[in-house]
Design a protein around this motif. Structure first.
Motif, PDB file in Angstrom:
ATOM      1  N   PRO A  54       0.895  -1.112  -0.134  1.00  0.00           N
ATOM      2  CA  PRO A  54       0.055   0.123  -0.134  1.00  0.00           C
ATOM      3  C   PRO A  54       0.854   1.229   0.089  1.00  0.00           C
ATOM      4  O   PRO A  54       1.929   1.263   0.524  1.00  0.00           O
ATOM      5  CB  PRO A  54      -0.760  -0.013   1.201  1.00  0.00           C
ATOM      6  CG  PRO A  54      -0.720  -1.329   1.776  1.00  0.00           C
ATOM      7  CD  PRO A  54       0.668  -2.090   1.146  1.00  0.00           C
ATOM      8  N   LYS A  55       0.436   2.337  -0.736  1.00  0.00           N
ATOM      9  CA  LYS A  55       1.169   3.595  -0.822  1.00  0.00           C
ATOM     10  C   LYS A  55       1.131   4.201   0.746  1.00  0.00           C
ATOM     11  O   LYS A  55       2.202   4.884   0.829  1.00  0.00           O
ATOM     12  CB  LYS A  55       0.262   4.523  -1.627  1.00  0.00           C
ATOM     13  CG  LYS A  55       0.330   4.095  -2.934  1.00  0.00           C
ATOM     14  CD  LYS A  55      -0.197   5.022  -4.015  1.00  0.00           C
ATOM     15  CE  LYS A  55      -0.178   4.283  -5.223  1.00  0.00           C
ATOM     16  NZ  LYS A  55      -0.600   5.395  -6.480  1.00  0.00           N
ATOM     17  N   SER A  56       0.584   3.802   1.588  1.00  0.00           N
ATOM     18  CA  SER A  56       0.479   4.462   2.851  1.00  0.00           C
ATOM     19  C   SER A  56       2.019   3.859   3.605  1.00  0.00           C
ATOM     20  O   SER A  56       2.313   4.549   4.451  1.00  0.00           O
ATOM     21  CB  SER A  56      -0.632   4.018   3.640  1.00  0.00           C
ATOM     22  OG  SER A  56      -0.705   2.733   3.938  1.00  0.00           O
ATOM     23  N   LYS A  57       2.333   2.713   3.118  1.00  0.00           N
ATOM     24  CA  LYS A  57       3.478   2.148   3.558  1.00  0.00           C
ATOM     25  C   LYS A  57       3.924   2.189   5.040  1.00  0.00           C
ATOM     26  O   LYS A  57       4.878   2.711   5.451  1.00  0.00           O
ATOM     27  CB  LYS A  57       4.727   2.414   2.795  1.00  0.00           C
ATOM     28  CG  LYS A  57       6.014   1.606   3.043  1.00  0.00           C
ATOM     29  CD  LYS A  57       6.836   1.290   2.106  1.00  0.00           C
ATOM     30  CE  LYS A  57       7.883   0.531   2.396  1.00  0.00           C
ATOM     31  NZ  LYS A  57       8.473   0.254   3.598  1.00  0.00           N
ATOM     32  N   ARG A  58       2.876   1.670   5.827  1.00  0.00           N
ATOM     33  CA  ARG A  58       2.862   1.734   7.158  1.00  0.00           C
ATOM     34  C   ARG A  58       3.643   0.582   7.766  1.00  0.00           C
ATOM     35  O   ARG A  58       4.208   0.734   8.973  1.00  0.00           O
ATOM     36  CB  ARG A  58       1.523   1.635   7.942  1.00  0.00           C
ATOM     37  CG  ARG A  58       0.747   2.955   7.696  1.00  0.00           C
ATOM     38  CD  ARG A  58      -0.535   2.851   8.344  1.00  0.00           C
ATOM     39  NE  ARG A  58      -1.298   3.860   7.740  1.00  0.00           N
ATOM     40  CZ  ARG A  58      -2.605   4.295   8.355  1.00  0.00           C
ATOM     41  NH1 ARG A  58      -2.943   3.545   9.309  1.00  0.00           N
ATOM     42  NH2 ARG A  58      -3.368   5.005   7.877  1.00  0.00           N
TER      43      ARG A  58
END
Length: 75
Positions: A54-58
């Motif tokens: 995911p772009k949020s890359k948590r």
């Protein structure tokens, strides 16, 4: 050797422990939005070629052997 070919994770999942999906037949993988930890060899020895992070890359703790023995061509 296991026969798991596909897996769907809920977005609320934050932790996937060591060796959880080791030695399966998974080919494509969609990681959940809130994932913060991938354990040692968690997806090692599968047939993964595509991983969607995911772009949020948590994901803050990604073990360097998490995808060992896969041929990932697209992230």
């Amino acid at each position: 050797y296991n026969d798991l070919t596909k897996i769907t994770f809920p977005n609320s999942l934050t932790y996937i422990g060591d060796w959880s999906f080791f030695d399966n037949q998974i080919k494509t993988l969609q990681l959940p939005e809130n994932l913060s930890y991938l354990g040692h060899a968690v997806f090692a020895k599968n047939h993964i070629k595509h991983v969607n992070i995911p772009k949020s890359k948590r994901t803050t703790n990604l073990n360097n052997k998490a995808f060992d023995k896969n041929i990932i061509v697209e992230c």
